[in-house]
Structure formats: C-alpha cells, structure tokens
Design an enzyme around this catalytic site. Structure first.
Site, PDB file in Angstrom:
ATOM      1  CE1 TYR A 101      -3.145  -2.944   0.395  1.00 46.89           C
ATOM      2  CE2 TYR A 101      -3.255  -2.555   2.750  1.00 46.89           C
ATOM      3  CZ  TYR A 101      -3.633  -3.288   1.646  1.00 46.89           C
ATOM      4  OH  TYR A 101      -4.496  -4.348   1.788  1.00 46.89           O
TER       5      TYR A 101
ATOM      6  CG  HIS B 108      -0.993  -8.520   0.097  1.00 46.05           C
ATOM      7  ND1 HIS B 108      -0.579  -7.214   0.144  1.00 46.05           N
ATOM      8  CD2 HIS B 108      -2.314  -8.453  -0.228  1.00 46.05           C
ATOM      9  CE1 HIS B 108      -1.574  -6.396  -0.122  1.00 46.05           C
ATOM     10  NE2 HIS B 108      -2.641  -7.139  -0.364  1.00 46.05           N
TER      11      HIS B 108
END
Length: 416
Positions: free
Chosen positions: A56, A124
């Site tokens: 992110y 992830h």
C-alpha cells in the site's frame, strides 16, 4: 497459532481500520491526507486494530509515524491495539514468497511500524503465486512466530474465495495446523456475497478461526460517483457492464423516499450489519469499539458474544466519524443492543432508531440487488489472463515499493 497464544477469535477487535486508502491508488496524494489525525481519532473512538501492507505505498510508514507519537505512546500501550500487515506482494506484477524475502519484509514492517512485534501477518494476494510458494511463506512465518515471537498469528489474503478455501484446506492437510485468519475483500457486499455462500463453510471446516470482510464498497465500485480515481488513474478491474448496472442501482436508490439513500451509505451499513451476524461463527470476541470499556483479561476469563469482523478504510476524519456512528448504531440494534446503548451513554432512543434504520436499509438493499440482476455475485478475473510474475529471486528490502492496481477476483460466470 503458537501453543502459548490465546485464540485470535477471543482477542481480535471486530472493527479494523484499514490503511489501503493511505496510498495513491485511492487518493492523488496520500501524504496530504490527515493520516496521523485519522489514526489518533480512531484510537480515541475505541478502534483497536489497524490493517496495512508494504504493497500500500507509504501506508506502513504513515501508520507507523502516527503511532510513534507522544499522544499514542502516552495513552495507548502497544498491547492494547493490534497491527496486521502482509508479505509477498511487491507491486502489480511482482511477488516474492521466498523465505528470505518473507524475513526481510517482516523486519522492514517492524521498523516502519515502530513496533517489536506484529499481531497478524498475511501472505498477500495468494492467488498470484503457486500453492507451493504460499506453503513456503506460511511455514516461514510460523517459524519466525515460534522461534522469535515477533509474529503472533499467521494467515492469507486475496480475492477469489475458492482459491482461499483451496489453500486453507491444503495448508491444514500438509502441516496439520489450520490458518489463524483468512481475509477476503469485495466478497461480502451488496453486489457479491460469495464470502458467506461459498467460503464460510469450507473455511470453518479447514479450522480457520477468523475471516475478516474487507472492502465493503467493492474497492469503491458501490458509490454514486463511481470507482475512485487516484494518481494511477482508473485501476478498478470491474467491466463496463457491471459499472453501468451499479449506476442504475444508484439512480434507483436515489429515487426512493428514504433518508440517507445514497448507494454507498446503504452498502456500508448493510455489509457491516449483515456480516456482523453472518460472519459471527468465524468472528471474534475482541473489543467491538462500542464505547464501553473492554479488557483483554475479562474476555479471556468470561468470554462474550462473537461478532463478524470487518475492515473499513477511510480517507478523512469526517469519514471515520461517520463510520463509527454507523458502527455503533449497528451494535445498538443487536439482540442485547439496548444494554449496550445505555451502558455506553447513547440511550434507548438510539436503539429504536437503529432498528428503524435497519429496516430501511434492508428495503433499499433488496431493491438495489434486484436492479443489479445478473451482476449479483459476478466476480472479475484474478489474476488477469496472461499474468506473469516478473519477480523471481530478486530481493531488495530497501526498495521503495509503488502501489499499483489492487488485485481482483474471478469466477466462471458471465455477466448479463
């Protein structure tokens, strides 16, 4: 879960503040966001968990900077809040699930977040790599957990629910230990509820303790003004037909004679409220941010009702305050919500209003799903056709990682 740890389903807060919005995918300039103010306000309002990722963009750094301030250090001991982060995803076309990269990524996250341990670490977007690579990363995270204690719980995250279930089952079979947590996003929304219909039974059978629901707006799809456009432009993987159907549903909702009828308001409350109930079997007894003081010791000793866990991202303090108003109104509408409303100082009239709003939202949600028609439970392809992982064997922990398009999801179903 290590043998000395309490079950995550006892401790994890049921509302988690997501920081995927702290990047240039959802916002043109994440450094211009009041990220420190958001984190401080969240803690002040009772939020006790934050979800982030190296993928992110600057999110880990921004979250860590907010937590490493006198306000937090003086008022909120590290033991009182949870930090959840991830490993493995580098950018849109690069993934590294090797044991060496997992170790480096964990150490980097510790440094960025100014902490000595991480409560949860996910692999992830697991759909982009092979099952063998996922198993390697999970085993390394568990080794770190067992040998150093700097990781408390281990899980996986991604979009396609069938892939998440397949991997949870495979990991249990191969290791004899279930995953502590599996997070999916955009799979329990007004548009798509496959997390409940498809994934819940399988994940429970695979021994997964907690299944958080993230991105209740479908990565910004379920908004009156359409998908978010950040610095990276239009990243959203939804097809034009689905977007058109959402626009029609939004217009229908706007035409109804009900207050707060915007599609995003309906979508947020419906998903939070419904998952709080339907996701309870894979939920948690942790601090619900109800406004009533909560202690870890009391829950460990006496227990409490489990609630489905949700992750909500915001880009402003105003959005955070609105989210908390909705969340606590939902709590007031639960079976024992009258007691919660009184003990928190909100009162019985708040419970009555919550039940009225609950009925309004259900009416609007039914209408929106009817307008969506054949697009209900449609999912997009993830990874996209022809995807190739461009990162094989390279590892540079000092690299500043960009934040490209978020990973999507697909099932073999055609849109109308």
């Amino acid at each position: 879960m290590s043998q000395t740890s309490s079950p995550l389903s006892i401790l994890l807060p049921s509302l988690i503040c997501g920081t995927a919005t702290f990047n240039n995918q959802y916002n043109p300039d994440p450094y211009a966001l009041p990220t420190t103010g958001i984190v401080h306000k969240a803690l002040s309002l009772g939020v006790r968990a934050f979800d982030t990722s190296p993928y992110y963009g600057p999110a880990e750094d921004l979250l860590g900077a907010a937590l490493n301030t006198p306000f937090v250090l003086d008022n909120f001991p590290r033991r009182d809040y949870f930090l959840l982060t991830k490993v493995g995803r580098i950018n849109g076309s690069e993934f590294d699930y090797s044991a060496s990269w997992v170790r480096q990524s964990v150490q980097r996250s510790l440094k960025r977040l100014h902490t000595t341990y991480l409560d949860v670490v996910y692999c992830h977007d697991v759909e982009f790599v092979s099952p063998e690579e996922v198993l390697t990363a999970v085993n390394e995270l568990r080794r770190i957990r067992d040998e150093s204690g700097i990781i408390k719980y281990v899980g996986i995250s991604g979009y396609p629910v069938t892939t998440l279930c397949d991997l949870a089952e495979m990991i249990l079979e191969k290791t004899g230990e279930p995953l502590d947590i599996v997070m999916s996003y955009a799979n329990f929304t007004l548009q798509n509820t496959r997390l409940a219909s498809i994934a819940l039974p399988r994940l429970k059978a695979a021994g997964v303790q907690v299944v958080p629901n993230a991105s209740v707006l479908g990565m910004g799809l379920l908004r009156r003004k359409g998908v978010p456009i950040g610095e990276q432009g239009d990243f959203h993987p939804s097809p034009s037909g689905l977007r058109a159907a959402v626009k029609s549903a939004s217009n229908w909702s706007d035409s109804q004679n009900i207050k707060d009828r915007r599609i995003e308001k309906v979508a947020i409350r419906w998903a939070l409220e419904t998952w709080m109930r339907e996701g309870a079997t894979v939920g948690s007894r942790g601090d619900p941010a109800s406004g009533i003081p909560w202690t870890r010791e009391r829950i460990e000793k006496y227990g409490g009702a489990k609630l489905g866990v949700s992750v909500m991202g915001v880009s402003s303090i105003e959005e955070l305050e609105e989210t908390m108003r909705v969340w606590r109104s939902i709590l007031d509408g639960l079976e024992d919500g009258g007691k919660t409303a009184v003990e928190s100082g909100r009162g019985t009239t708040d419970r009555e209003w919550s039940l009225q709003r609950q009925a309004q939202v259900r009416t609007l949600a039914d209408g929106i799903r009817e307008v969506l028609g054949g697009w209900v439970d449609f999912t997009w392809e993830s990874p996209p056709e022809g995807f190739v992982n461009k990162r094989k064997g390279r590892a540079d922990p000092s690299q500043q990682l960009p934040t490209p398009a978020a990973s999507p999801d697909h099932i073999p179903k055609e849109g109308p």
